[in-house]
Write a protein that holds these residues in place. Sequence first.
Motif, PDB file in Angstrom:
ATOM      1  N   LEU A 112       0.824  -1.201   0.000  1.00  0.00           N
ATOM      2  CA  LEU A 112       0.000   0.000   0.000  1.00  0.00           C
ATOM      3  C   LEU A 112       0.864   1.260   0.000  1.00  0.00           C
ATOM      4  N   ALA A 113       1.939   1.277   0.826  1.00  0.00           N
ATOM      5  CA  ALA A 113       2.808   2.452   0.900  1.00  0.00           C
ATOM      6  C   ALA A 113       3.535   2.669  -0.426  1.00  0.00           C
ATOM      7  N   ASP A 114       3.974   1.563  -1.095  1.00  0.00           N
ATOM      8  CA  ASP A 114       4.691   1.692  -2.377  1.00  0.00           C
ATOM      9  C   ASP A 114       3.780   2.255  -3.463  1.00  0.00           C
ATOM     10  N   TYR A 115       2.541   1.751  -3.506  1.00  0.00           N
ATOM     11  CA  TYR A 115       1.615   2.239  -4.532  1.00  0.00           C
ATOM     12  C   TYR A 115       1.252   3.697  -4.315  1.00  0.00           C
ATOM     13  N   MET A 116       1.043   4.097  -3.044  1.00  0.00           N
ATOM     14  CA  MET A 116       0.692   5.490  -2.762  1.00  0.00           C
ATOM     15  C   MET A 116       1.872   6.408  -3.062  1.00  0.00           C
TER      16      MET A 116
END
Length: 577
Positions: A112-116
Amino acid sequence: MSIERSNLLSMMKLSIKVLIQSSLSLGRTLDSEYPPLQQFFVVLESCLKHGLKVKKSFIGQSKSIWGPLEMVEKLCPESTDITTSARDLPSLKTGLGRGRAWLHLALMQKKLADYMKALLDHKDLLSEFYEPGSLMLEDEGTVIVGLLVGLNVIDANLCIKGEDLDSQVAVIDFSLYLKDTANTETESKMTAILDQKHYIEELNRNLSGTVTDLQAKMDSLEKTNNKLVDELTAATDRINSLCEEQHTLKQENEVILQSSQRKEEVTLQDSQVELETYKQSRQGLDEMYNVVWTQYKEEKRIRQELERELELQVGLKQEMEVAMRLLEKDTHEKQDTLAALRLQLDQVKTLNLQMFHKAQVSKQTQRCLSCLEIQNPTLSRDTHTSCVSLQDSQREAVKNCYCSVEGSSSVPRLGLETDLCSEKEQRQSLQRALQREQDNSTELRTQLQQLQGLHMLKDLKQEKTKLQQRCEQQEQALQEMGLHLSQSKLKMEDFKEVNKALKGHAWLKDDEATECKHCQKEFSISRRKHHCRNCGDIYCNTCSANELALPSYPRPVRVCDICHSLLLQRSSSTGAS
């Protein structure tokens, strides 16, 4: 908007802190019913909705987080799986539900952090979805991405199919963030006990479901067993009936074999008689063919000889025509020379007559002078002088005459005799030339007779045409004889094939064949055996579904595919010949 961003940032910090602490204290995998996890998704959803542009449509105005989240698929190719799964879920009908499902799946992947972060790095793309001053376009968004990195320590096991993400109410419960730690520990223990209770109940529910499934399977197995027993009894009855049919078919087969043997004997006798007749007719046809062939060769030889003779006659005719033209030219030239010689002879005759008259006149004058000399001797001298003068005059006259005849020659009188001799010789030579011309005319007459003989070539040509017609008729007769011979050969081949079918091709027994000879498929109750009436082998219904009329059978009978194609090729070749 700055106050809203700070409030949302503080709420995100609280929700992430509580979620991480509670998950570490429990030490287990989180599910979708865990309240701190639900509150985290609510806060994250409100952060993503902050400053989102309103989309106008026919239904009305709507705000959806699915648009910017769908852009992650282009920025991070590894996110295509969760994007397609969120897009293709049949229970989700709105963009909000698809966005919530995407967040759940990204959290389970711990990406989730990488995509955001990838989404915040391309703010030019986010400006299409967010208004200026929104949380995603400012620094607070990067802070939230840093906070989301801490969620990678959590193992989430979320079920998306059973939840109604389209109509889920997003309400923030602040009671989670106001409790003290002691109460949270007791509540965590209580939740653990409740979770164990729920786990045991779920196990009991699963066991009861498996028991009911096993009972249903037992019932279905009993039903299938009963059906198989019924089918077995029906199969045994069918086998008994087939055995009876087989017995009757064997009897019929024996009767058919006896009748076929009788027919075979009759056909063998007929074929022997036909073979004898064919041999006799073949001998007669061979003799006729030899005779016709010898006649044809003789006619061809005669025709060639006639053509050679005709070519020789044509060459002779052309040579005769050339010779006739040359002879005509020679005759015309000789006729011109004869006419010129005749004119010269007439001139010579006139000169001779003149000279003869002058000689007679001179003789009479001499006689008169002699008489006068006798009568008067005194006049002798005068006469002598007159005679001399007369002779001189005669000589001059002769000279003048000869000049008139010869043009410019000065021959004396004695030369006339030599001229006469020469004329006589010329006359004789002319007679000899005339004799030669007569000989040539006789030769020309003989040649004309030969030319008249060339008119016989027309008759020869007519005879040649008649001979050609005769040769063509003989060739047609030979072709007809060849057709008859080919037809008789084909009949012989048919008789041989019939004999092979009656002798060589044995009727294969049913017990000797277990599979089709063509397709190699095994025979069964549904796939029955069939005999080919031409070769005697056994085939299935699909490989022997053809019918043809055979010489040994009066009506069309069953034939295999191989024999069908061979018989059709043979019939087409006979029809073409």
